[in-house]
Design a protein around this motif. Structure first.
Motif, short mmCIF file in Angstrom:
data_model
loop_
_atom_site.label_atom_id
_atom_site.label_comp_id
_atom_site.label_asym_id
_atom_site.label_seq_id
_atom_site.Cartn_x
_atom_site.Cartn_y
_atom_site.Cartn_z
N VAL A 195 0.86 -1.18 0.00
CA VAL A 195 0.00 0.00 0.00
C VAL A 195 0.90 1.23 0.00
O VAL A 195 1.75 1.37 0.88
N ALA A 196 0.75 2.08 -0.99
CA ALA A 196 1.65 3.21 -1.19
C ALA A 196 1.03 4.52 -0.73
O ALA A 196 -0.20 4.67 -0.67
N TYR A 197 1.91 5.46 -0.39
CA TYR A 197 1.52 6.85 -0.16
C TYR A 197 1.85 7.64 -1.41
O TYR A 197 2.86 7.36 -2.09
N PRO A 198 1.06 8.65 -1.78
CA PRO A 198 1.33 9.43 -2.98
C PRO A 198 2.72 10.07 -2.93
O PRO A 198 3.21 10.47 -1.87
N ALA A 199 3.35 10.17 -4.09
CA ALA A 199 4.71 10.71 -4.17
C ALA A 199 4.78 12.19 -3.84
O ALA A 199 5.86 12.70 -3.53
N ASP A 200 3.63 12.90 -3.89
CA ASP A 200 3.66 14.34 -3.65
C ASP A 200 3.32 14.71 -2.21
O ASP A 200 3.16 15.89 -1.90
N VAL A 201 3.21 13.72 -1.31
CA VAL A 201 2.98 14.01 0.10
C VAL A 201 4.20 13.58 0.90
O VAL A 201 5.02 12.77 0.45
N PHE A 202 4.33 14.11 2.10
CA PHE A 202 5.54 13.88 2.89
C PHE A 202 5.80 12.40 3.14
O PHE A 202 6.94 11.93 2.98
N LEU A 203 4.79 11.65 3.55
CA LEU A 203 5.02 10.23 3.85
C LEU A 203 5.45 9.45 2.62
O LEU A 203 6.26 8.53 2.72
N GLY A 204 4.91 9.81 1.46
CA GLY A 204 5.35 9.16 0.23
C GLY A 204 6.81 9.44 -0.06
O GLY A 204 7.57 8.54 -0.45
N GLN A 205 7.23 10.68 0.13
CA GLN A 205 8.63 11.05 -0.10
C GLN A 205 9.54 10.40 0.92
O GLN A 205 10.63 9.93 0.60
N ALA A 206 9.10 10.37 2.19
CA ALA A 206 9.91 9.74 3.23
C ALA A 206 10.06 8.25 2.98
O ALA A 206 11.15 7.68 3.14
#
Length: 304
Positions: A195-206
């Motif tokens: 399950v992924a977090y969007p690349a444009d939000v902090f958790l996705g980048q982290a």
């Protein structure tokens, strides 16, 4: 029309006596009589039939009695609301936090703040990292509570903002306990649905920097679901859709209950710092008290 005038009229209507109405209104009879005369002169209408005992409203006034009662109650409510609003405004603190923190740590943050300001009114807002900082810089929020990767640069500018680490958090990989064998089979095949977090939000980048980049060297990664909400990620993991990385504060109970399995023995976790930030410059005494309580290093939210 003043509220006290409406209450004077109703006092006479309810008691049928100027003497009893004056006592109810805590004034002398002479003062009360002068007030009634003043009301009638202001309106230009004689409100009471003084020739009858007990005193009665004149027919034209009686037909409007329910409206007078409704208007008096509405004005009382308005006065109360205005006083309460003024009290809350003078005693209000706005805290904005990232969505994941709102879901997992907001109660602890407010509880900490209430230790030093038990009568304060707290307005808690939830936003992504960029919006948290925007609200802080535009004075829409007094304090921001956000994540930071340990040892990394952060968009909180030290020339405008001061910040303090108040706790630590981890994003841990979890999955429904009944789906662990399926997950291990995927790993054996060199695959990792997640399950992924969007690349444009902090958790996705982290996650990309600390976890996914490492895993991608040895595994074929397949995002089955994408969501910016940690609660939704946790629910996906509980449903067995795919492994998800969720805050330990959110995953702890379902892990203890045996509904979720901690996959940290097989997959890396993501370490995060929780910080509070505020603008430099003048501030209210209430804000300073709450800041000092939240920034107290001896009382980290994670107990460290």
């Amino acid at each position: 029309m003043r509220l006290e005038w409406l209450e004077d009229i109703l006092a006479v209507a309810q008691t049928g006596s100027f003497i009893e109405a004056a006592e109810r209104r805590f004034v002398t009879q002479s003062a009360f009589s002068r007030r009634i005369q003043q009301i009638e002169q202001h309106i230009g209408v004689e409100l009471f039939d003084r020739t009858r005992k007990p005193v009665q409203l004149r027919p034209t006034t009686e037909t409007q009695r329910s409206r007078i009662e409704e208007l008096a109650e509405a004005l009382r409510q308005l006065v109360g609301d205005l006083k309460q609003g003024a009290k809350l405004s003078a005693n209000r603190i706005v805290i904005v936090s990232q969505h994941a923190l709102t879901a997992t740590m907001s109660a602890m943050i407010i509880e900490r703040a209430q230790r030093t300001a038990p009568d304060a009114f707290f307005r808690l807002r939830s936003a992504n990292l960029d919006e948290c900082l925007t609200q802080l810089f535009s004075h829409q929020a007094d304090i921001a509570v956000v994540y930071r990767l340990p040892g990394s640069s952060h968009p909180v500018r030290t020339d405008f903002v001061e910040s303090v680490v108040i706790g630590r958090e981890q994003l841990v990989p979890v999955l429904a306990r009944g789906r662990v064998d399926w997950f291990l089979g995927c790993l054996s095949a060199g695959e990792l649905p997640f399950v992924a977090y969007p690349a444009d939000v902090f958790l996705g980048q982290a996650m990309e920097r600390t976890v996914l980049a490492r895993l991608r060297r040895d595994l074929r990664l397949e995002a089955r679901v994408e969501t910016a909400l940690t609660f939704a990620s946790c629910e996906m993991a509980l449903a067995g859709v795919a492994p998800a990385w969720v805050p330990t504060s959110l995953a702890r109970r379902p892990i203890e209950e045996g509904r979720l399995a901690d996959l940290s023995d097989h997959l890396p976790s993501c370490d995060l710092e929780v910080i509070v930030a505020r603008l430099l410059g003048p501030r209210s005494e209430l804000e300073e008290q709450i800041w000092l309580e939240l920034a107290d290093r001896s009382g980290r939210l994670d107990g460290s």
